[in-house]
Each structure stands twice: as structure tokens, then as C-alpha cells.
Design an enzyme around this catalytic site. Structure first.
Site, mmCIF file in Angstrom:
data_model
loop_
_atom_site.group_PDB
_atom_site.id
_atom_site.type_symbol
_atom_site.label_atom_id
_atom_site.label_comp_id
_atom_site.label_asym_id
_atom_site.label_seq_id
_atom_site.Cartn_x
_atom_site.Cartn_y
_atom_site.Cartn_z
ATOM 1 N N ASP A 186 -4.346 -4.921 6.070
ATOM 2 C CA ASP A 186 -4.769 -5.796 4.985
ATOM 3 C C ASP A 186 -3.636 -6.762 4.657
ATOM 4 O O ASP A 186 -2.485 -6.356 4.503
ATOM 5 C CB ASP A 186 -5.133 -4.953 3.756
ATOM 6 C CG ASP A 186 -5.803 -5.775 2.667
ATOM 7 O OD1 ASP A 186 -6.424 -6.800 2.992
ATOM 8 O OD2 ASP A 186 -5.702 -5.381 1.491
ATOM 9 N N MET A 194 0.079 1.175 5.209
ATOM 10 C CA MET A 194 -0.669 1.410 6.427
ATOM 11 C C MET A 194 -1.830 0.429 6.513
ATOM 12 O O MET A 194 -2.291 -0.089 5.510
ATOM 13 C CB MET A 194 -1.166 2.856 6.497
ATOM 14 C CG MET A 194 -2.152 3.263 5.435
ATOM 15 S SD MET A 194 -2.558 5.034 5.468
ATOM 16 C CE MET A 194 -3.386 5.171 7.050
ATOM 17 N N SER A 234 0.848 -1.199 0.000
ATOM 18 C CA SER A 234 0.000 0.000 0.000
ATOM 19 C C SER A 234 0.877 1.241 0.000
ATOM 20 O O SER A 234 1.591 1.498 -0.964
ATOM 21 C CB SER A 234 -0.958 -0.021 1.204
ATOM 22 O OG SER A 234 -1.853 1.052 1.151
ATOM 23 N N THR A 235 0.889 2.003 1.088
ATOM 24 C CA THR A 235 1.648 3.252 1.157
ATOM 25 C C THR A 235 3.138 2.993 0.889
ATOM 26 O O THR A 235 3.754 2.162 1.540
ATOM 27 C CB THR A 235 1.495 3.885 2.546
ATOM 28 O OG1 THR A 235 0.114 3.927 2.889
ATOM 29 C CG2 THR A 235 2.084 5.283 2.577
ATOM 30 N N HIS A 251 -2.868 -1.041 -3.183
ATOM 31 C CA HIS A 251 -4.044 -0.229 -2.901
ATOM 32 C C HIS A 251 -4.018 1.047 -3.721
ATOM 33 O O HIS A 251 -3.288 1.980 -3.398
ATOM 34 C CB HIS A 251 -4.110 0.111 -1.411
ATOM 35 C CG HIS A 251 -4.324 -1.079 -0.537
ATOM 36 N ND1 HIS A 251 -3.943 -1.115 0.778
ATOM 37 C CD2 HIS A 251 -4.892 -2.296 -0.783
ATOM 38 C CE1 HIS A 251 -4.256 -2.284 1.308
ATOM 39 N NE2 HIS A 251 -4.829 -3.021 0.371
#
Length: 354
Positions: free
Chosen positions: A291, A288, A168-169, A195
Site C-alpha cells: 500500500d 508489510m 503499517s507494521t 493501518h
């Protein structure tokens, strides 16, 4: 606790006003300044001393990319969150900003039907990220971070037929580092959940493919998985694998989000565990949230392996941190070493003749 100081940079008066009002309604945040373009923003930073900068991409005089490049020379560690449209131009510029050192991004609301829906989108997109980067990020387990559990490669290590990656991030740069280090004859297919909203994932796949020896593309339903090909879940769609009589194929669907995410790492890993069992490696990179945590549990229960990025090389040690803290990681790996560790684990059975 002192409030997190935010500087909002956007050329549209209505956006500056709306974002400032929404952020100021949170008791932990304080908007200490606004700027209509990058030149004004750079002049204001030493005056207002922000903890986080919200930066528009498309602006006159000095756009977001030019501003970010100048800002990073003076303030290398100041968190910057790009605030962009989800158009093709906006998505492309945002990906470029992430490669230039932006901390994260949030998409501007569009076609949501009401002012309140747009306001809620801004709250959900911006505020958690501002709080994440504007204060100290919690350490999940210093002991695990410095003394990782490593399950050694041995004669009992199963063969590997697929690698599934969740991120993600910080993902675009992490994926570039990892995938560009893999050889053109990489022996198994790769599945990726990053994401990102629609449009972003397509452009990310194109950007990665241009930098890597293996082809990278947005997932296409029905395609048969083959070695040396990486597939990214399309934005707003879950990615799964399905086995038919003679092959494993990609499938996508729009079941409800999991962990507030669609695509979700958990959804992918559950299907990978079901189809590949012990022949799967799950790789959890920077991001973050949590998941991928439950998905990694399915992978381990099926006999597969889990690799987690270490805290030092992660932009945010959320997703890999949760996996490590739950005791699900076979190995905690610095990003720069992840490709070689994956290759070692995949190639062991071939070297051993197993």
C-alpha cells in the site's frame, strides 16, 4: 522447508483451541504448544523452541504486557504477535505492547455473525503475520538498499505545502520517533495513514500527541489544514483532502478497501497529488504489503517528492521496499534521520527566498 513453530498463549480454552486448529490447518505452520498465562508461556518457550509467539493481552496471574517485558529480557529477537480485543482497554494495552517490543498485533474477532466468519478473520489476521515474522523476510533489492538513489536538493526543488505519511507494521514506534523530532513550529500540515482498526487510531493519536511538540489528532471531516498539525486517518475510513475556494479541508469516506486496507495510503496519496501537486512530500515508513506504491507514483508524476525508510531501520521493509524497488524514492532514509531530511526539504525554498 521446515514448518514455522508457533506457541499460542491465551487464558481462554476456546480461543487456544480455535486458534490452534486454524493455524495447524496451514501446511507451513505447526502449533508446538499452548499456555494459559504468561508464567506458563515463559516456562514453555525453552521447551518447545517456537519461531513465533501469539500472546493474549488480558490474562490472569501474568498478563500480556508483563509477559512481553520478561520475554524481551531473555529473548530479544523472538517474534511476538499480540492477539487482543478491539475494545478501548485492549487497544490501549496493545499500543503499550508495541512500544515494549511486540512485533505486531492482530485483533480478535467480534460481532462477525458466524463461526466461519470468525475463523476466516483469524486466518486473515494471524497467518500472514506469522509467516512474515517466522521466516526470513525477502530482500527487495540489496543494491538499492545500500546504494540509494538520492535526488539532491537544488534550486529546482519545489516548495512544500504538505507531508503525507503511510505506515503499517512497526508504525506506532516509527511515528513516535519521527513526529517527536519535529519542532512545534513545523511549517506545514501532516497527514498520516496508519493501518489500524477503529479505536486504535484514536488512542494512537492521543499517545503521539502526548509525546510530540506538534498536536496529533484523529482526522475530523471539514477541518481546514493548518501548519504544525498532524492528522491520522480514522480506522475503517479512507482519508482524503479537498480544496474549496480558499482552503484545503479533510474528508473521510468508506469506499471499498484498496490493497485490502481501509484506510489506504494509496487513497490518501492520490488526493494529495491532485490537490497539492508538486508541493507534496510522501513519506513511506515500515510496513508489510505494498500500500502506497501506486500513490507514490501519482506523487512523482505530479512533481512531488517521495522519501522511503531504509531497510535496516524498518520492522518490515515491505511498503518502503516496494517503493524503492519501483524507482519512486527520491531518497532512502534511516528512521532516525527522517525528521531532519523532511525539514531540509521543506525549508530549502524558504532559505533560498524562493
Amino acid at each position: 522447508m521446515p514448518k514455522i513453530r508457533v506457541l499460542v498463549v491465551d487464558d481462554a480454552v476456546i480461543v487456544r483451541s480455535r486458534v490452534s486448529k486454524i493455524l495447524s490447518s496451514d501446511p507451513q505452520l505447526e502449533v508446538v504448544g499452548v499456555a494459559a498465562n504468561g508464567r506458563i508461556a515463559l516456562a514453555k518457550i525453552p521447551q518447545v523452541n517456537p519461531d513465533v509467539v501469539i500472546l493474549d493481552v488480558e490474562m490472569p496471574e501474568m498478563n500480556g504486557l508483563e509477559t512481553l517485558a520478561s520475554l524481551r529480557q531473555i529473548y530479544p529477537h523472538l517474534p511476538v504477535i499480540m492477539f487482543s480485543t478491539s475494545t478501548q482497554d485492549g487497544a490501549s494495552a496493545t499500543l503499550e505492547a508495541l512500544s515494549l517490543g511486540a512485533s505486531d498485533y492482530a485483533t480478535k474477532p467480534s460481532n462477525l455473525g458466524s463461526v466461519e466468519a470468525a475463523n476466516q478473520h483469524i486466518r486473515e489476521e494471524l497467518i500472514p503475520k506469522i509467516k512474515l515474522f517466522g521466516q526470513e523476510i525477502p530482500v527487495f533489492s540489496a543494491a538499492l538498499a545500500t546504494n540509494p538513489i538520492v535526488v539532491p536538493i537544488s534550486a529546482k526543488t519545489p516548495r512544500v505545502d504538505v507531508v503525507a505519511i503511510g505506515v503499517s507494521t512497526g508504525g506506532p514506534n516509527a511515528l513516535t520517533t519521527l513526529l517527536s523530532a519535529l519542532p512545534a513550529d513545523f511549517p506545514v500540515p501532516i497527514l498520516i495513514v496508519q493501518h489500524m482498526p477503529p479505536m486504535f487510531t484514536q488512542l494512537l493519536a492521543e499517545r503521539l500527541s502526548s509525546k510530540c511538540q506538534i498536536p496529533v489528532a484523529e482526522a475530523v471531516p471539514g477541518v481546514v489544514l493548518k501548519p504544525g498539525q498532524a492528522w491520522i486517518a480514522p480506522g475503517d475510513f479512507h482519508l482524503i483532502v479537498e480544496r474549496d475556494a480558499d482552503a484545503v479541508r479533510l474528508a473521510i469516506h468508506q469506499a471499498p478497501p484498496e490493497n485490502s486496507c481501509r484506510p489506504s495510503v494509496d487513497v490518501l496519496l492520490r488526493s494529495v497529488a491532485q490537490v497539492y501537486g508538486a508541493a507534496a512530500i510522501a513519506v513511506i515508513l515500515t510496513g508489510m504489503g505494498q500500500d502506497g506504491l501506486h500513490g507514490c507514483q501519482f506523487i512523482r508524476e505530479a512533481g512531488g517528492q517521495v522519501l522511503a525508510q531504509d531497510q535496516a531501520s524498518s520492522v518490515v521493509w515491505g511498503m518502503p521496499g516496494f517503493v524503492v524497488n519501483a524507482g519512486l524514492a527520491n531518497q532512502i532514509v534511516p528512521l532516525e534521520q527522517m525528521a531532519s531530511v523532511i525539514m531540509q526539504r521543506i525549508c530549502f525554498d524558504k532559505r533560498s527566498g524562493l
